[in-house]
Enzyme design. Sequence first.
Site, mmCIF file in Angstrom:
data_model
loop_
_atom_site.group_PDB
_atom_site.id
_atom_site.type_symbol
_atom_site.label_atom_id
_atom_site.label_comp_id
_atom_site.label_asym_id
_atom_site.label_seq_id
_atom_site.Cartn_x
_atom_site.Cartn_y
_atom_site.Cartn_z
ATOM 1 N N ASP A 162 1.215 -4.387 -11.838
ATOM 2 C CA ASP A 162 0.915 -3.068 -11.286
ATOM 3 C C ASP A 162 2.166 -2.194 -11.458
ATOM 4 O OD1 ASP A 162 -0.289 -1.039 -9.849
ATOM 5 O OD2 ASP A 162 -0.742 -2.267 -8.104
ATOM 6 N N GLU A 217 3.853 1.972 -14.985
ATOM 7 C CA GLU A 217 3.849 3.233 -15.763
ATOM 8 C C GLU A 217 5.229 3.612 -16.286
ATOM 9 O OE1 GLU A 217 2.501 2.845 -12.697
ATOM 10 O OE2 GLU A 217 0.503 2.472 -13.499
ATOM 11 N N ASP A 244 -5.979 3.462 -8.546
ATOM 12 C CA ASP A 244 -6.248 3.687 -7.120
ATOM 13 C C ASP A 244 -7.306 4.753 -6.908
ATOM 14 O OD1 ASP A 244 -4.338 1.791 -6.903
ATOM 15 O OD2 ASP A 244 -2.741 3.134 -6.235
#
Length: 978
Positions: free
Chosen positions: A541, A544, A617
């Site tokens: 997770d 980015e 999300d």
Amino acid sequence: MRFWSLVGVVTLLTAGETLAFKAHDFKTCSQSGFCRRGRALSARAKEAKSSWVSPYSVEPSSVSISANQAVFSAAVKSSLYPEINFGLEVRIHDDGVARVRMDEVGGLRKRYDEAASWALIAEPTISKDVKWTTGKKDTRAVYGQKKEIEVVVQHQPLRISLLRNGKEQIVLNGEGLLHMEHFRNKVEATTTEQPEPVEGEGAEGEESSEKAEEQVVLKAENPRAWFEGDTEDALFEETFSSWTDSKPKGPESLSIDIDFPNHGVVYGIPQHATRLALPSTTGKDPTFDDPYRLYNSDVFEYLASSPVSLYGSIPLMHAHSTESTVAVFHVVGSDTWIDVSHESDKSTQTHWISESGILDTFLLPGPTAEDVFKQYTRLTGTSVMPAHWSLGYHQCRWNYVSSEDVRTVQQRFDEEDMPVDVFWLDIEYAEDHKYFMWKDKNFPDPVEMTNDVAANVIVDPHLKRNDDYPAFKQASDLGILVKPPSGQGEYEGWCWPGSSSWTDFFNPASWDWWINIFKPNAVEGRWTWTKSTTDIHIWNDMNEPSVFNGPEISMPRDNIHYGGWEHRDVHNINGMLFSNLTYQAVAARTDPPQRPFVLTRAFYAGSQRFGAMWTGDNLGTWEHMAVGIKMVLANNLGGFSFAGSDVGGFFGNPEPEMLVRWYQVGAFAPFFRAHAHIDTKRREPFLLDEPYKGIVKNILRLRYTLLSVWYTAFRETSVTGMPILRPQFIMFPKDKAGFTIDDQYYIGSSGLLVKPVTEKGAIDAKVYLAEDQVYYDYLTNFAYRGSSKGKEITVPAALHQLPLFLRGGSILATRERPRRASSLMHHDPFTLKVALSQAGTARGELYLDDGVSYDHTKGYFIWREFSAAKSGKKGVRITSKDLGKTKPAEAVDGVSLASYDPSNKFVQSVADVRVEKVVVLGLAGKPSSVKVEGQNEELVWEYVPGVAASEKKDGNASVLVIKDPRVLVKDDWAIVIQ
Ligand SMILES: *[C@@H]1O[C@H](CO)[C@@H](O)[C@H](O)[C@H]1NC(C)=O
Ligand SMILES: *[C@@H]1O[C@H](CO)[C@@H](O)[C@H](O)[C@H]1NC(C)=O
């Protein structure tokens, strides 16, 4: 057809949903210097209309064609900067793909040119079948089986086009928006006038204070000003909110227009929360004001309809018409904005504006969608065969707080007979968010716990800066952490653990280190993750990367990576390297390796090789449920089929009805996981009251009965690159009415068509049938007859119902025994559902292997074809045939087997697996006998009369159920119905 024009319209936020998306955290185009410059260029071009001419041209005397004819190269100049040199190269690959590369030559600095090296699986093979000819005005290549493809490089101004049968398909720089900003040194300002607000700059643009920029006012009559604007805008330094980007290399953006004449719709460039057929962002009636953006970002509570960048970026765009599908793959790793406009419904104009990098664009000529997917996955790879269990249901929550908690949740699933394959532990399993370090108090027995319960864990890329944390200490000692703009020391930012640093996975020295950490046994006396097992799989997770106190919740763009490259150059690729290395690490724990499962949030072109992704999300709203389907479809078009969205929505507390619908959505996505935010109420399906609980249990079971269908679809995509989820335009490329439909889709080649319901209170649903074919309701066997003109049918869709159909002409192999997990199903018998077409035929496939090892690449698998054909006057003959034997080279996963042994190790391991039932839908009448060919014994069967497949009417289909025909899955056989 009015109805279809409404399909896919995502409504804005409902009243109760506050605008929690923090727009001010992320730049709009007008707040981004290079995007502003790019859009201003296009505005000037539009204003100048036909007098606008690109300053870039090929130097005719420099044109050279390689000895093997496949590579064109030439010098390119911009009339604005005669002293600057550019090199252009166009190569034709053996599959017809044309690669266009342009870079500054002998410049002050070097542009980032390595994006393709991370995305591509290999250097493509050059064609041996191309002929280039240079004329006065252009140089052109002709190729293709019938010499139907032409690539034309027009010299002045530079314009590159790909034609098929004389018709333009893709055009680069046709609008003259190509601009490769050359490297330059900062000139001290001659004047200090404030810049005029540039086109598109609104109030928000002004508050972002680009005032610090050096402004050189250029004379209006100056052609440079005509092309580049009057003022220098944010070339050497740029401020956004409280951050200043030092831009040590100065301007280096890249602008290029890519047009698709004769193609009215474009798809792709995931990830955005929008319709599948991309709405306009400029030109006439734009849906969005800003361009689509590709800049991997952790966007809190993202909007359900928006062009903003989300967690991943795949710079692949498909253009489609009734005549052909083509695509462009624009390999850039930096922040990229893409304007889309449809001046007519027959053509599409796009404008790509990137912050840095060379021009490296692949033109994929199609001409069918199948061809495009083959061409694209030959470049970046296909999805690999997943671990079989990973297609089951994943139960996740932030957080299951202790070993006890996970065990109880698992127990409750078992008590309710609800199937589930794996539980995920979010960040709270780790002491102080130091991944690999269990919170001992809550997880005193991690190894036992993960042996008892299939528990997998999250591992994020930020490392807590604490010398007691061995992962950080080792990375720091090895000097493999991302560096701050000075290039010295370690970049420090804020994330879950507080002060953190990030491994630079572009540094080859990090690779073995990361792979070794995952080994449950210490390596060379070094610390490794000893409190783990080889059964723990990983969720990546925040890659980015998400940095809480960084610009746009990410890393400063002037941070330094391996090789001296700035973060801006590699930003969109960064997350893929993390999941790549994690994938390798998980595989390397055992010898021989086991198939890893790695879930990633950030992704780039090529990420499909390393596991699954989800849409991040999302919110527990109907709008997010609906747009999640479109996002997963877009990801499938981007070559990354293993995708899903969080069931239930990450944020919020969905009411039971919504949760049930969300399970129906999730069960028909390749990746099926429920997840929830830490502030939400517990919502595991066993907590629901009846009737909701029973409905969800049935959905979970339905998913498990279809696992082999999903697995078989993965086999196909692993070889052909065809997406697993297929929207209408792929199935019916000539049916215009289907081009914008993005709320129903087919699953692989199985013939399953699903239209998940995403509306509150729905009792029926409209489904579009594009062909004159019978579609059987999967749950009731009701037959609907479509029309070759396209037909919308209304089907019952109350909460316990689900619009799911089996297309006439399909044979589905399912496993109907309810089980608690997929691992318990390996020896279960199959049911064959034979859905006769209006012509009385059907076909389907079944692929099986051990689901965990790489033995399938040695030929250890079963790959069967089932067919039904007319036999005699009204009879049907159903056969089973070994496809492994007939097409070994096309069987699996990028390996080309020369031969296949029908009694291989895997086949032997499932030798007893039989077909326990055959259901035939749409027979024309009651049979007089049903036998296995070559045997005299009559089989046990039952027939319920009803509508025949050949009849042009709706109604309950006729159903023949053949009980236990005593045939084995591994064998060739035939069942004859007379
Ligand atoms: C990533 O994956 C490919 C295999 O698909 C591999 O060849 C490559 O070396 C990997 N490593 C990195 C750092 O990209
Ligand atoms: C069709 O089948 C359903 C059960 O699935 C039944 O209730 C209904 O009566 C049948 N209709 C006809 C016309 O036979």
